[in-house]
Design a protein around this motif. Structure first.
Motif, PDB file in Angstrom:
ATOM      1  N   LYS A 175      32.517 141.579 -96.866  1.00 24.09           N
ATOM      2  CA  LYS A 175      31.828 140.357 -97.297  1.00 24.09           C
ATOM      3  C   LYS A 175      32.379 139.211 -96.467  1.00 24.09           C
ATOM      4  CE  LYS A 175      28.996 138.234-100.176  1.00 24.09           C
ATOM      5  NZ  LYS A 175      29.271 138.321-101.629  1.00 24.09           N
ATOM      6  N   THR A 176      31.529 138.640 -95.591  1.00 23.55           N
ATOM      7  CA  THR A 176      31.964 137.536 -94.748  1.00 23.55           C
ATOM      8  C   THR A 176      32.036 136.255 -95.576  1.00 23.55           C
ATOM      9  OG1 THR A 176      29.691 137.067 -94.059  1.00 23.55           O
ATOM     10  CG2 THR A 176      30.949 138.612 -92.716  1.00 23.55           C
ATOM     11  N   LYS A 180      27.521 136.901 -96.188  1.00 14.53           N
ATOM     12  CA  LYS A 180      26.836 138.089 -95.688  1.00 14.53           C
ATOM     13  C   LYS A 180      27.610 139.350 -96.052  1.00 14.53           C
ATOM     14  CE  LYS A 180      24.967 135.650 -91.659  1.00 14.53           C
ATOM     15  NZ  LYS A 180      24.991 135.578 -90.173  1.00 14.53           N
ATOM     16  N   THR A 181      26.875 140.426 -96.325  1.00 16.61           N
ATOM     17  CA  THR A 181      27.461 141.744 -96.569  1.00 16.61           C
ATOM     18  C   THR A 181      27.211 142.608 -95.337  1.00 16.61           C
ATOM     19  OG1 THR A 181      27.117 141.570 -98.955  1.00 16.61           O
ATOM     20  CG2 THR A 181      27.488 143.766 -98.057  1.00 16.61           C
ATOM     21  N   VAL A 182      28.280 143.055 -94.696  1.00 16.41           N
ATOM     22  CA  VAL A 182      28.192 143.800 -93.441  1.00 16.41           C
ATOM     23  C   VAL A 182      28.743 145.202 -93.664  1.00 16.41           C
ATOM     24  CG1 VAL A 182      28.778 143.826 -90.990  1.00 16.41           C
ATOM     25  CG2 VAL A 182      28.529 141.645 -92.181  1.00 16.41           C
TER      26      VAL A 182
END
Length: 336
Positions: A175-176, A180-182
């Motif tokens: 989780k940035t 964002k979820t990467v």
């Protein structure tokens, strides 16, 4: 004397055609009968198996399906419980794998016994298989590639910076800080550089500020050191807060503040210290170095630019071989 009977050619052709058709029809009937008998035999065997073992097969299938559903539900609840009890993701995953294998063995054993297999042979085979798998996990796990972080760590993988939320055998979920979820493949993590900011409990803050006048060096140094010492989040170990004179150029003197804080307080402490530096310097009349440009004008003949009594003008010198004026901007930032 025998009498020969003449048969027309058309009638001979019709007789041959009739005989060939009758032969093909008989062969087809014989093959059709064989196929029908084989299908009938197979249907009888299937019916016999269903009559004799249908109930057991249905019970085994129900046990297998229901057991797998219950197993998935149990593993989810167990994962939540283990995550609350321990922060070591590798140990938690090992425990989950072992429990999953044991419960799966119980489900498969129950289904096979219901089908009518000898329980002693089933137990021997499954227990040996389970022990072999568990031993392989425990023995080979230290020699397998492991990820250089745990769930909850703040890490930088390549150009991605964020917090690790979950890890699997295939990818890692991050989780940035911009929401964002990467999903990062583990192969990319193992082949790229990784910065783990939780590997050590402390982290150093670095703040560089350029000032205009050389005479403000000592005053600025004392002011920045006092601000860092006054902040309770700044640590005295592994090193005391200190201010360095980093660089001297025509336009500014660059001062650098260095101090150590806990990893969890790094970002907020750095922002607060920078704000305090700027506010106190403005109050103490310490001038910060801004962007400064020098303009040089070249012309083939001397020019006198007159601006009146208040502005005596700027005299420019001609450049060799120049036909028109040209300008070049020199910035202090380029020199630094």
């Amino acid at each position: 004397m025998q009498q020969q009977i003449h048969v027309p050619r058309e009638k001979k052709y019709l007789n041959l055609k009739f005989e060939f058709s009758a032969a093909c029809s008989g062969e087809f009937k014989s093959k059709g009968g064989t196929m029908q008998s084989e299908l009938t035999a197979k249907a009888e065997r299937i019916g016999f198996v269903l009559r004799e073992y249908g109930a057991e097969m249905l019970q085994a299938m129900v046990i297998l399906v229901v057991g797998l559903v219950v197993l998935q539900f149990t593993m989810r609840k167990l994962k939540v419980f283990i995550d609350k009890k321990t922060k070591d993701s590798s140990r938690a995953n090992t425990i989950l794998y072992i429990v999953y294998i044991l419960l799966l063995v119980v489900i498969i054993t129950s289904a096979l016994i219901t089908l009518g297999f000898d329980s002693r042979n089933v137990f021997r085979l499954i227990i040996l298989s389970a022990l072999a798998i568990i031993a392989a996990l425990l023995v080979l796990r230290p020699y397998l590639p492991t990820l250089p972080f745990k769930v909850g760590n703040t890490v930088k993988v390549g150009a991605l910076l964020g917090k690790i939320e979950a890890t699997t055998m295939v990818n890692t979920r991050m989780k940035t800080f911009d929401g964002k979820t990467v999903f990062i493949p583990n192969s990319k993590i193992l082949n790229d550089f990784v910065i783990n900011y939780h590997f050590t409990p402390t982290r150093r803050i670095k703040i560089d500020i350029p000032i205009r006048h050389v005479r403000d060096i000592l005053k600025t140094k004392q002011l920045m050191e006092a601000i860092m010492i006054e902040d309770p989040r700044v640590l005295l170990k592994p090193a005391r807060p200190v201010v360095y004179t980093l660089n001297l150029t025509d336009g500014c003197v660059k001062m650098g503040a260095r101090c150590w804080v806990n990893n969890t307080k790094f970002w907020l402490t750095q922002c607060d210290l920078l704000e305090k530096f700027l506010t106190r310097m403005e109050r103490e009349n310490i001038v910060l170095a801004g962007r400064r440009q020098a303009i040089r004008v070249f012309h083939e003949t001397p020019l006198q630019l007159s601006g009146g009594d208040d502005n005596p003008g700027i005299e420019t010198q001609a450049g060799p071989g120049a036909e028109a004026p040209s300008f070049s901007a020199v910035s202090d930032d380029d020199e630094m």
